[in-house]
Write an enzyme that holds these catalytic residues in place. Sequence first.
Site: not given
Length: 579
Positions: A279, A282, A300, A320, A359, A362, A367, A504
């Site tokens: 990141e 980037e 994130c 990102s 999560k 995710e 993907e 978190c």
Amino acid sequence: MIEVIINDKKISVEKGKTILQIAKDNNIEIKTLCFMENCLNVNRCGTCMVEIEGTGEIVHACSTLAEDGMLIRTNSERANEKVKENISKILDSHNFTCGKCKRRETCELLPMVVKTKARASKPFIVKNHEEYIDSRSKSIVLDRSKCIKCGRCVAVCKERVGTESIIFHDINGEIVVGPQHLDCFDDTNCILCGQCVNVCPVDALSEKSHIERVKEALENPDIHVIVAMAPSVRTALGELFKMDYGVDVTNKIYTALRKIGFDKIFDLNFGADLTIMEEATELVNKIKNNDTNFPMFTSCCPGWVRLAENYFPELLDNFSTAKSPQQIFGAASKSYYPAIENLDPKKVFTVTIMPCTAKKFEADRPEMVNNGIRNIDAVITTREFGRMLKELKIDFSSLEDGELDEAMGLYTGAGAIFGVTGGVMEAALRSAKDMLENKDLDKIEYKDVRGFEGIKEATVEINNKEYTVAVVNGASNFFKMMKDNLLEKKQYHFIEVMACYGGCINGGGQPYVTPEMRSKIDYKKLRGNVLYNQDKNLKYRKSHHNPALLKMYDTYMGKPGKGLAHEILHQKYKKKENN
């Protein structure tokens, strides 16, 4: 100022406060089930009834404003009877089977039932459990047989998340709680953050369990099972074992994981460092190339990703492309790790322990696959991990400190602070500034982005140029940012967004904190201090100084952001077809 008397205690207070607020401020116990600070959720459960002497009125303490000279009894016989009557009404429509209930130790209703000796007026019979349970979501399970209609989930989703994804429905005269149109949570605009789960006083809302996935993998001798915990898990797991808030249990967790039988014990902080390498690179490239497509957003938080997908898809091009620490760790665990251990990647089973319900969604996104192999195989929350340890009768608080396996476990202070709001921003700046100025800078703490304010801003000087960054703490504050048109009014260069207040450390999979404890202690600050203390005391405090990470790049991945690293460690989110 007015003067009231509660249980013979004379109290002077400012006019405009409720009886409940005054009682809480003066350590006078009044039990509640529906009430939540700053959410205007009152008058639903009827467990806070008190008697006003002289008038004989029995009123809700949560919504009744105190008046000068008021004489209040919180435990009179008449008030207690009314509370008992109201709890009995709750039990009439509650599946009161506590034996195997996940919330038996943390249930807020059960102690009230025991104290008042309330009983249901009629048996609540569940003939077909499937009628009540909605388990279609990859993240959240709703059991309406346990729901007491207190409205906490509805209030928190409206006031603190801002999506109003879970609401009250009138179904043939019966009030039920559920997602919009009673669809699957995943198919609505719900961001799956799990804050509704965190505030549920009973077991009506819970995470979608992956415990069986983990058990099956551990029992299969042909499967190599590795595990890694997120930064904030170590800040809160001890609470499940009657340890104080803010106790760092990192090394006890490593010991516990070995007792469970995992083949390798790693740490997701390594994944956080890896995310920063990609990141920050980037961001550096955008600045070096004079890219004008700012701001760049962190990616994130899966709750934040869903928020953008569902509400602001036009922003996805600014995300990102570095995968989250969970997914980036998973990608490396199915490529780099099998290569150095001479394993078949298809036989590596990667488990993460996370503070987050989103999560789970995710990890199961279509993907999140490289070369036909899923990055992450199972996600268990901090709460699920605690249940596993208790089922195995592991005396967690008495465990000796253990060690991790360093190949994908060694981490820096930058990786540690990922778990608290502002941590991703601070970690990225530590590396990006070094990279751009080609120096190993001593000033590495960016305290302007720390703290629990809703929207924090800072100006960072790099190579004699100023860059504006922002940290958005909680989903509702991003809605506020957009409502106030801040992206148009200001030129931000880098923005961190976390769906959960505090980051978190306060994720939807963390241990329950009752409203009573929320009002007594700053549990988010205590959990956050664990991570900042780790950062201060670790040998390496910048992600690009992590020797295990550098070895991975030198021997396998190549350069950050290029070649193999770009191929497997990045994910571009696209607008949904229906947007």
